[in-house]
Design a protein around this motif. Structure first.
Motif, PDB file in Angstrom:
ATOM      1  N   ASP A 156     -91.151 -28.875  22.922  1.00  0.00           N
ATOM      2  CA  ASP A 156     -92.513 -28.521  23.301  1.00  0.00           C
ATOM      3  C   ASP A 156     -93.456 -28.890  22.159  1.00  0.00           C
ATOM      4  O   ASP A 156     -93.080 -28.835  20.983  1.00  0.00           O
ATOM      5  CB  ASP A 156     -92.610 -27.025  23.599  1.00  0.00           C
ATOM      6  CG  ASP A 156     -93.944 -26.633  24.226  1.00  0.00           C
ATOM      7  OD1 ASP A 156     -94.647 -27.532  24.724  1.00  0.00           O
ATOM      8  OD2 ASP A 156     -94.293 -25.441  24.205  1.00  0.00           O
ATOM      9  N   ILE A 157     -94.677 -29.251  22.521  1.00  0.00           N
ATOM     10  CA  ILE A 157     -95.724 -29.604  21.550  1.00  0.00           C
ATOM     11  C   ILE A 157     -96.843 -28.576  21.662  1.00  0.00           C
ATOM     12  O   ILE A 157     -97.212 -28.156  22.761  1.00  0.00           O
ATOM     13  CB  ILE A 157     -96.289 -31.014  21.820  1.00  0.00           C
ATOM     14  CG1 ILE A 157     -95.189 -32.071  21.669  1.00  0.00           C
ATOM     15  CG2 ILE A 157     -97.454 -31.316  20.895  1.00  0.00           C
ATOM     16  CD1 ILE A 157     -94.659 -32.237  20.258  1.00  0.00           C
ATOM     17  N   SER A 158     -97.391 -28.164  20.517  1.00  0.00           N
ATOM     18  CA  SER A 158     -98.503 -27.212  20.509  1.00  0.00           C
ATOM     19  C   SER A 158     -99.595 -27.741  19.593  1.00  0.00           C
ATOM     20  O   SER A 158     -99.327 -28.156  18.468  1.00  0.00           O
ATOM     21  CB  SER A 158     -98.030 -25.839  20.022  1.00  0.00           C
ATOM     22  OG  SER A 158     -99.092 -24.908  20.025  1.00  0.00           O
ATOM     23  N   HIS A 159    -100.833 -27.726  20.098  1.00  0.00           N
ATOM     24  CA  HIS A 159    -101.982 -28.222  19.329  1.00  0.00           C
ATOM     25  C   HIS A 159    -102.826 -27.054  18.838  1.00  0.00           C
ATOM     26  O   HIS A 159    -103.175 -26.168  19.599  1.00  0.00           O
ATOM     27  CB  HIS A 159    -102.848 -29.131  20.197  1.00  0.00           C
ATOM     28  CG  HIS A 159    -102.123 -30.298  20.760  1.00  0.00           C
ATOM     29  ND1 HIS A 159    -101.724 -31.372  19.990  1.00  0.00           N
ATOM     30  CD2 HIS A 159    -101.686 -30.547  22.023  1.00  0.00           C
ATOM     31  CE1 HIS A 159    -101.100 -32.247  20.770  1.00  0.00           C
ATOM     32  NE2 HIS A 159    -101.067 -31.772  22.005  1.00  0.00           N
ATOM     33  N   THR A 174    -101.035 -30.188  14.624  1.00  0.00           N
ATOM     34  CA  THR A 174    -100.200 -30.351  15.813  1.00  0.00           C
ATOM     35  C   THR A 174     -98.756 -30.116  15.394  1.00  0.00           C
ATOM     36  O   THR A 174     -98.291 -30.674  14.401  1.00  0.00           O
ATOM     37  CB  THR A 174    -100.368 -31.752  16.419  1.00  0.00           C
ATOM     38  OG1 THR A 174    -101.721 -31.922  16.823  1.00  0.00           O
ATOM     39  CG2 THR A 174     -99.469 -31.923  17.631  1.00  0.00           C
ATOM     40  N   VAL A 175     -98.059 -29.293  16.148  1.00  0.00           N
ATOM     41  CA  VAL A 175     -96.673 -28.969  15.797  1.00  0.00           C
ATOM     42  C   VAL A 175     -95.780 -29.186  17.009  1.00  0.00           C
ATOM     43  O   VAL A 175     -96.228 -29.176  18.153  1.00  0.00           O
ATOM     44  CB  VAL A 175     -96.535 -27.509  15.308  1.00  0.00           C
ATOM     45  CG1 VAL A 175     -97.367 -27.277  14.069  1.00  0.00           C
ATOM     46  CG2 VAL A 175     -96.915 -26.519  16.396  1.00  0.00           C
ATOM     47  N   TYR A 195    -108.502 -23.529  20.247  1.00  0.00           N
ATOM     48  CA  TYR A 195    -109.381 -24.691  20.165  1.00  0.00           C
ATOM     49  C   TYR A 195    -109.187 -25.664  21.333  1.00  0.00           C
ATOM     50  O   TYR A 195    -110.013 -26.544  21.551  1.00  0.00           O
ATOM     51  CB  TYR A 195    -109.160 -25.421  18.843  1.00  0.00           C
ATOM     52  CG  TYR A 195    -109.264 -24.525  17.633  1.00  0.00           C
ATOM     53  CD1 TYR A 195    -110.498 -24.017  17.228  1.00  0.00           C
ATOM     54  CD2 TYR A 195    -108.137 -24.153  16.912  1.00  0.00           C
ATOM     55  CE1 TYR A 195    -110.600 -23.181  16.130  1.00  0.00           C
ATOM     56  CE2 TYR A 195    -108.228 -23.307  15.810  1.00  0.00           C
ATOM     57  CZ  TYR A 195    -109.461 -22.821  15.434  1.00  0.00           C
ATOM     58  OH  TYR A 195    -109.561 -21.977  14.345  1.00  0.00           O
ATOM     59  N   HIS A 196    -108.081 -25.498  22.057  1.00  0.00           N
ATOM     60  CA  HIS A 196    -107.805 -26.399  23.186  1.00  0.00           C
ATOM     61  C   HIS A 196    -107.901 -25.678  24.526  1.00  0.00           C
ATOM     62  O   HIS A 196    -107.543 -26.250  25.554  1.00  0.00           O
ATOM     63  CB  HIS A 196    -106.421 -27.035  23.029  1.00  0.00           C
ATOM     64  CG  HIS A 196    -106.336 -27.940  21.853  1.00  0.00           C
ATOM     65  ND1 HIS A 196    -106.682 -29.266  21.903  1.00  0.00           N
ATOM     66  CD2 HIS A 196    -105.993 -27.684  20.561  1.00  0.00           C
ATOM     67  CE1 HIS A 196    -106.535 -29.806  20.698  1.00  0.00           C
ATOM     68  NE2 HIS A 196    -106.113 -28.866  19.875  1.00  0.00           N
TER      69      HIS A 196
END
Length: 634
Positions: A420-423, A429-430, A603-604
């Motif tokens: 999974d990607i998290s912004h 970005t992680v 923020y997203h």
């Protein structure tokens, strides 16, 4: 104590889940000349530990021995009669190393440390790396009780308890009966009662509404309860109720009556197994039911069982052969020792008792006989847990067969990873990957990635993460998975496949994404709004909401999302002073922290409405409106 370079003491890892009983070519492994065989003459005859080393210099297995040469050479006699697990380990071994210790007990302690730090693939390890929960009565002028897994705070500890949920329930009911304070020391020193006093969940010691002696009496009764002296608590409360009634304090007498009734519910929960014994005793019983090995531990305090736990061992592991290592691992996690220990079937306690006493830094009693009723109860618990485990295993087998059919493979699926990607905004970005082995999450093998490229671009971020993952697999720092699940649609899936192709890595992939649905029709739809994407297939697979395969994929995906959010939250809070939200009117550091604790990816969240933000983050409506307006245009 002899130490090994690179090894240090930390919490234990997971016991691997019992593998599916499928035909395995390794079951028919025969010894051949190409398999590793050490020169026994080079191995000393001292006590110590031996370590079998794999092709990537990893420790496959560590064991202790009274005589190293005799123990290592025993692995190569009667090879055909060895357990499958041992054959697999010997087939994978490329070297054997050893460390000499001054005694077998020191060897056992060193073996335990290496199992915890290195997590060798073929060693039995405790399933839960966390310590067991305890009840702590704090050492303060007006003590409070709390549940903890740590043992550093000053005060009295009671336990261990196995089920933290049940312990919380007991503590909640006890605080209704004995309403001690639960506030922080800072809040207590303010000297003003809070809401809990108003709703009769605290007696207001902060404003001296209860005397110190009377408050201490409540603490003593809780202490008696957890020490097993429940009858003395009952008698004391009955006398106190009668005294209050005789003195015509009827309201207080009625309150005491209600507390006594509440406490009676707790009395009935505890089963008495040693009615004439008030000692603290831990009992360990190894067992085998339906070819499934296990060890059941029972914790007895004041003659009553405070907890029971069954650990299922790998494959056809003989529990009697690993009981010493298992018990020592447990106490290195617990760090709290009973007055007496009984291990069913273990005749020679000398090595284990010396090792545990070094951990405890005091003498302990070890019993070789007795406890027949407790042993019988442990065997019953072990049998029930084994039956539940086998049912669970059967359900997993059905799900895995459906999964293999869905992705079109005949290969066995055991290890699944989900990415999974998290912004977080800007350059933060992680990415994360979580691991599920035979349906159980293996948290020690979770990985975190700081994405270096592709800010706020899922496709590039997924591609980078998998490029790094395949490089790590090549170097041996990560293990390959049988299936990779990507959180996202077909674009994210193709990014992962591109990384695999460029690394010349053969892997299976699927992805899961949320589809569209009309909000008011969402609950009426039979099919799930989530879709599973397969490589090379234009249309996704759509399942019904309650399909077991979809529920399993969702469970794995949700765990990766939880882990990603936790990681994001830590990074966001670490850098909260740099937040652009601080430039807004009426937004200070406390407000930013409140927001980031709930929404680290704020923020997203362009569609976030002010009302939801204000309610969930406990901030003023006007402040929430300023924040959502800023987020929507940046």
């Amino acid at each position: 104590m002899v130490s090994v370079a690179g090894c240090c003491c930390c919490c234990c890892g997971d016991i691997s889940i019992h593998e599916e009983r499928l035909i395995d070519p390794c079951r028919f492994i025969k010894y051949n000349q190409k398999m590793f065989r050490p020169d026994f003459k080079e191995i000393p005859e001292n006590p110590g530990i031996y370590m079998y080393i794999g092709k990537n210099a990893e420790i496959l297995y560590v064991g202790k021995a009274k005589n190293l040469r005799n123990r290592v050479s025993s692995y190569f006699s009667d090879f055909e009669g060895k357990p499958l697990r041992t054959k697999k380990m010997l087939q994978a071994a490329r070297d054997v190393r050893f460390v000499i210790t001054s005694s077998e007990a020191e060897a056992l302690l060193l073996e335990n440390n290496i199992i915890k730090t290195e997590k060798p693939r073929y060693n039995v390890r405790l399933k839960d790396s966390k310590s067991y929960p305890y009840l702590l009565i704090t050492k303060e002028e007006y003590p409070k009780i709390k549940i903890t897994r740590e043992s550093g705070a000053k005060g009295e500890y009671f336990g261990p308890f196995v089920d933290v949920g049940s312990l919380r329930s007991i503590v909640d009911e006890l605080l209704r009966v004995f309403p001690l304070r639960s506030c922080t020391e800072t809040r207590f020193k303010e000297g003003k009662v809070c809401l809990k006093y108003q709703i009769k969940k605290c007696l207001g010691p902060c404003e001296k509404f209860i005397s110190k002696n009377r408050y201490q009496g409540l603490v003593d009764q809780i202490r008696e309860f957890f020490s097993g002296n429940v009858e003395s608590v009952r008698e004391h409360m009955e006398k106190e109720m009668q005294r209050l009634s005789d003195e015509m304090h009827f309201e207080e007498a009625a309150l005491m009556r209600d507390r006594l009734r509440g406490l009676s519910k707790l009395f009935t929960r505890q089963s008495v197994v040693l009615p004439d014994d008030t000692k603290s005793v831990d009992v360990f019983v190894p067992h085998v039911f339906e070819n499934v090995s296990g060890i059941t531990a029972m914790f007895i305090r004041g003659g009553k069982v405070t907890g029971s736990r069954t650990e299922i061992l790998e494959e056809f592991e003989d529990p009697a052969e690993v009981i010493e290592s298992f018990v020592l691992q447990m106490y290195s996690v617990l760090r709290n020792f009973p007055e007496m220990i009984y291990i069913s079937g273990l005749e020679d306690y000398e090595t284990l008792s010396e090792a545990i006493e070094k951990l405890a830094d005091r003498k302990l009693r070890f019993r070789k006989r007795g406890f027949a009723s407790v042993k019988e109860l442990a065997m019953k618990n072990g049998k029930v847990q084994t039956e539940l485990y086998l049912k669970k295993l059967s359900r997993r087998k059905d799900i895995y067969e459906k999964l293999k059919k869905a992705i079109g493979t005949d290969k066995n699926i055991s290890r699944i990873e989900c990415v999974d990607i998290s912004h977080l905004g800007g350059s933060s970005t992680v990415g994360v990957s979580i691991v599920s082995i035979d349906g159980e999450f293996s948290k020690p093998q979770y990985r975190k990635y700081r994405i270096r490229s592709g800010e706020n671009d899922d496709f590039i971020s997924i591609y980078e993460l998998f490029c790094r993952k395949f490089e790590n697999i090549k170097e041996g720092s990560e293990k390959p998975a049988d299936l990779y699940i990507v959180d996202g649609g077909i674009g994210q899936l193709n990014s992962a496949i591109r990384a695999a192709e460029e690394a010349n890595y053969d892997a299976s992939f699927i992805s899961i994404s949320k589809g569209r649905s009309i909000k008011f029709m969402k609950d009426k739809q039979e099919e799930s709004v989530e879709s599973v994407h397969l490589p090379g297939r234009k249309n996704p697979l759509n399942f019904k909401k309650n399909d077991p395969l979809l529920l399993f994929i969702q469970k794995v995906r949700d765990e990766s999302h939880r882990f990603a959010i936790d990681y994001s939250r830590k990074l966001a809070l670490k850098n909260f002073k740099r937040s652009p939200l601080l430039l807004l009117e009426g937004v200070g550091e406390k407000t930013v922290k409140k927001i980031l604790e709930v929404y680290p990816d704020i923020y997203h969240r362009k569609d976030m409405d002010a009302e939801t933000l204000a309610e969930n983050c406990k901030i003023p409506q006007k402040t929430a409106e300023r924040v959502t307006k800023y987020i929507s245009i940046h």
